[in-house]
Design a protein around this motif. Structure first.
Motif, mmCIF file in Angstrom:
data_model
loop_
_atom_site.group_PDB
_atom_site.id
_atom_site.type_symbol
_atom_site.label_atom_id
_atom_site.label_comp_id
_atom_site.label_asym_id
_atom_site.label_seq_id
_atom_site.Cartn_x
_atom_site.Cartn_y
_atom_site.Cartn_z
ATOM 1 N N CYS A 46 0.829 -1.201 0.000
ATOM 2 C CA CYS A 46 0.000 0.000 0.000
ATOM 3 C C CYS A 46 0.871 1.262 0.000
ATOM 4 N N GLU A 49 2.402 1.804 -3.420
ATOM 5 C CA GLU A 49 1.455 2.384 -4.376
ATOM 6 C C GLU A 49 1.304 3.877 -4.148
ATOM 7 N N GLU A 53 2.342 6.852 -6.887
ATOM 8 C CA GLU A 53 1.394 7.886 -7.307
ATOM 9 C C GLU A 53 1.919 9.279 -6.982
#
Length: 80
Positions: A46, A49, A53
């Motif tokens: 998580c 990610e 981004e």
């Protein structure tokens, strides 16, 4: 190793952060037996990610800033 986890900073991963903290606060035995490993792996994914981004957004902002700088310099060169 994951970075220092601050509540609110990793908003999307907050539930995983909380679950890992609960697992770690359950005592030494769960940590030693690997009971927290799955949660930690999910948290690492998580956080990865989120980082990908964030770096993508930062790269786009940098491109826009660079375009503005080139535009200003070309205007300055045309005037001079």
């Amino acid at each position: 190793m994951h970075p220092h986890l601050v509540q609110g900073k990793q908003a999307r991963c907050a539930s995983l952060v909380h679950a890992l903290e609960e697992c770690h606060s359950a005592g030494l035995l769960p940590r030693l037996t690997g009971k927290c490993n799955d949660i930690k792996q999910q948290l690492n994914l998580c956080l990865r990610e989120e980082r990908i981004e964030r770096t993508g957004r930062n790269a786009e902002k940098a491109k826009e800033r660079q375009k503005e700088v080139k535009k200003v310099w070309s205007e300055i060169e045309q005037e001079g």
